[in-house]
Scaffold this motif. Structure first.
Motif, PDB file in Angstrom:
ATOM      1  N   ALA A   1       0.829  -1.208   0.000  1.00 67.56           N
ATOM      2  CA  ALA A   1       0.000   0.000   0.000  1.00 67.56           C
ATOM      3  C   ALA A   1       0.866   1.261   0.000  1.00 67.56           C
ATOM      4  O   ALA A   1       2.092   1.211   0.152  1.00 67.56           O
ATOM      5  CB  ALA A   1      -0.930  -0.005   1.200  1.00 67.56           C
TER       6      ALA A   1
ATOM      7  N   ALA B   1       0.709   5.092   1.891  1.00 68.53           N
ATOM      8  CA  ALA B   1       0.010   5.944   2.849  1.00 68.53           C
ATOM      9  C   ALA B   1       1.022   6.787   3.611  1.00 68.53           C
ATOM     10  O   ALA B   1       2.213   6.472   3.645  1.00 68.53           O
ATOM     11  CB  ALA B   1      -0.817   5.113   3.832  1.00 68.53           C
TER      12      ALA B   1
ATOM     13  N   THR C   1      -3.756   8.636   9.566  1.00 71.77           N
ATOM     14  CA  THR C   1      -3.338   7.923   8.360  1.00 71.77           C
ATOM     15  C   THR C   1      -4.045   8.527   7.165  1.00 71.77           C
ATOM     16  O   THR C   1      -5.274   8.721   7.181  1.00 71.77           O
ATOM     17  CB  THR C   1      -3.698   6.434   8.457  1.00 71.77           C
ATOM     18  OG1 THR C   1      -3.058   5.862   9.594  1.00 71.77           O
ATOM     19  CG2 THR C   1      -3.253   5.685   7.203  1.00 71.77           C
TER      20      THR C   1
ATOM     21  N   ASN D   1      -4.538   7.846   3.078  1.00 75.24           N
ATOM     22  CA  ASN D   1      -4.335   6.921   1.971  1.00 75.24           C
ATOM     23  C   ASN D   1      -3.913   7.701   0.736  1.00 75.24           C
ATOM     24  O   ASN D   1      -4.712   8.407   0.131  1.00 75.24           O
ATOM     25  CB  ASN D   1      -5.627   6.135   1.698  1.00 75.24           C
ATOM     26  CG  ASN D   1      -5.464   5.144   0.550  1.00 75.24           C
ATOM     27  OD1 ASN D   1      -4.378   4.950   0.025  1.00 75.24           O
ATOM     28  ND2 ASN D   1      -6.562   4.514   0.171  1.00 75.24           N
TER      29      ASN D   1
ATOM     30  N   LEU E   1      -7.340   1.162   1.137  1.00 76.38           N
ATOM     31  CA  LEU E   1      -6.289   0.843   2.102  1.00 76.38           C
ATOM     32  C   LEU E   1      -6.942   0.297   3.368  1.00 76.38           C
ATOM     33  O   LEU E   1      -7.868   0.905   3.901  1.00 76.38           O
ATOM     34  CB  LEU E   1      -5.487   2.107   2.448  1.00 76.38           C
ATOM     35  CG  LEU E   1      -4.573   2.037   3.672  1.00 76.38           C
ATOM     36  CD1 LEU E   1      -3.387   1.118   3.400  1.00 76.38           C
ATOM     37  CD2 LEU E   1      -4.089   3.425   4.079  1.00 76.38           C
TER      38      LEU E   1
ATOM     39  N   GLU F   1     -10.833   0.780   6.854  1.00 74.74           N
ATOM     40  CA  GLU F   1     -10.613   0.764   5.409  1.00 74.74           C
ATOM     41  C   GLU F   1     -10.825   2.176   4.875  1.00 74.74           C
ATOM     42  O   GLU F   1     -11.880   2.783   5.112  1.00 74.74           O
ATOM     43  CB  GLU F   1     -11.556  -0.223   4.734  1.00 74.74           C
ATOM     44  CG  GLU F   1     -11.133  -0.575   3.328  1.00 74.74           C
ATOM     45  CD  GLU F   1     -11.739  -1.886   2.855  1.00 74.74           C
ATOM     46  OE1 GLU F   1     -11.228  -2.449   1.866  1.00 74.74           O
ATOM     47  OE2 GLU F   1     -12.719  -2.350   3.462  1.00 74.74           O
TER      48      GLU F   1
END
Length: 302
Positions: A136, A138, A157, A159, A165, A282
């Motif tokens: 991924a 991020a 976080t 993405n 993600l 997610e």
């Protein structure tokens, strides 16, 4: 470190092999390693460290510090025990437990101080070195807010990829206890937890949490909690979380842990603000999520 150019109460120093921000504010003191954005000391003026730090902790490159508040990101715990959407982003072999953030170099991105408090932010931009285990893309930012009465951490976080993600994570808070068998956690009464020591079976918490040896539970809620550790009373509140991890290694596992004295299990516990197990998050492309905790203390009436 241009953010520190005009700082009055912070300086960059070296502890072992690690760069450490030492904060000496008139109202509080703190120590924060840039590797892992790892806070391992916070103490209001005249008080002791609110966090537990192993007397055997080592400050070495590539090694997580035992104690304080390690940041578990972008996955938590055993990679194989993570939900499918998180596991699908992992690759390679020998994937480390608890992600790579706790041993990665973070960069100072912001700093502000007043006569009463201090706020600083660090960022982690995963590098090509992390592609070995993570597919991924991020960005993580951790913001610390220090004051004489409270400690707040916010882990955000973002993405930066083009697809979805999925992450699990935790602010793995170690707290000192004057006696683990007299330590209790209130607020989790009636909450279902996964007992990782008994085949991850679901259990229901009956009354306050007590410790009678090794404990490793993922509670499926994140209520306000009161943690009584003998001489101290902590209040812990969470945001962006629907899971709480409670951990103590007990006597047998303590003997197998690195950087951990055999009898240290009697004087510490971990209460972790998390997105763990079914509480994974997610994020669509460009979306952000913030996991936050605030720790405060009360003094016992004399």
């Amino acid at each position: 470190m241009n953010h520190l150019a005009n700082a009055r109460h912070a300086r960059l120093t070296r502890v072992g092999e690690l760069d450490v921000l030492e904060i000496s504010h008139p109202r509080f003191h703190a120590s924060l390693a840039l590797q892992g954005a790892h806070l391992y000391r916070f103490a209001p003026a005249g008080d002791q460290n609110w966090l537990w730090l192993s007397p055997s902790a080592r400050f070495e490159l590539g090694r997580s510090i035992r104690g304080g508040i390690p940041i578990c990101w972008p996955w938590f715990g055993d990679p194989a025990r993570n939900p499918g959407p998180v596991r699908s982003q992992l690759r390679g072999s020998d994937i480390p437990a608890h992600g790579f953030a706790r041993t990665a170099p973070w960069s100072l991105a912001g700093f502000q101080e007043t006569a009463e408090d201090l706020t600083l932010a660090l960022v982690l931009e995963p590098s090509v070195n992390h592609r070995e285990h993570w597919a991924a893309t991020a960005r993580a930012q951790i913001t610390f807010r220090f004051s004489p009465s409270a400690l707040t951490l916010e882990l955000t976080t973002e993405n930066n990829g083009s697809g979805a993600l999925a992450i699990t994570q935790a602010l793995h808070t170690y707290l000192p206890a004057s006696g683990i068998e007299q330590t209790t956690i209130s607020g989790l009464e009636g909450v279902t937890y996964l007992d990782t020591l008994d085949r991850w079976q679901p259990r229901n918490q009956d009354g306050p949490v007590w410790f009678r040896g090794e404990t490793d539970r993922i509670y499926q809620a994140a209520p306000d909690m009161t943690i009584e550790t003998g001489e101290r009373i902590y209040r812990l509140t969470a945001r962006g979380s629907a899971s709480t991890v409670v951990w103590n290694p007990g006597p047998d596992k303590a003997r197998r842990l690195s950087d951990f004295p055999d009898n240290a299990w009697t004087s510490m516990l971990c209460v972790e603000t998390a997105n763990a197990a079914d509480d994974y998050r997610e994020l669509s492309a460009g979306q952000k999520h913030t996991l936050a905790m605030t720790l405060s203390r009360e003094r016992r009436a004399s």
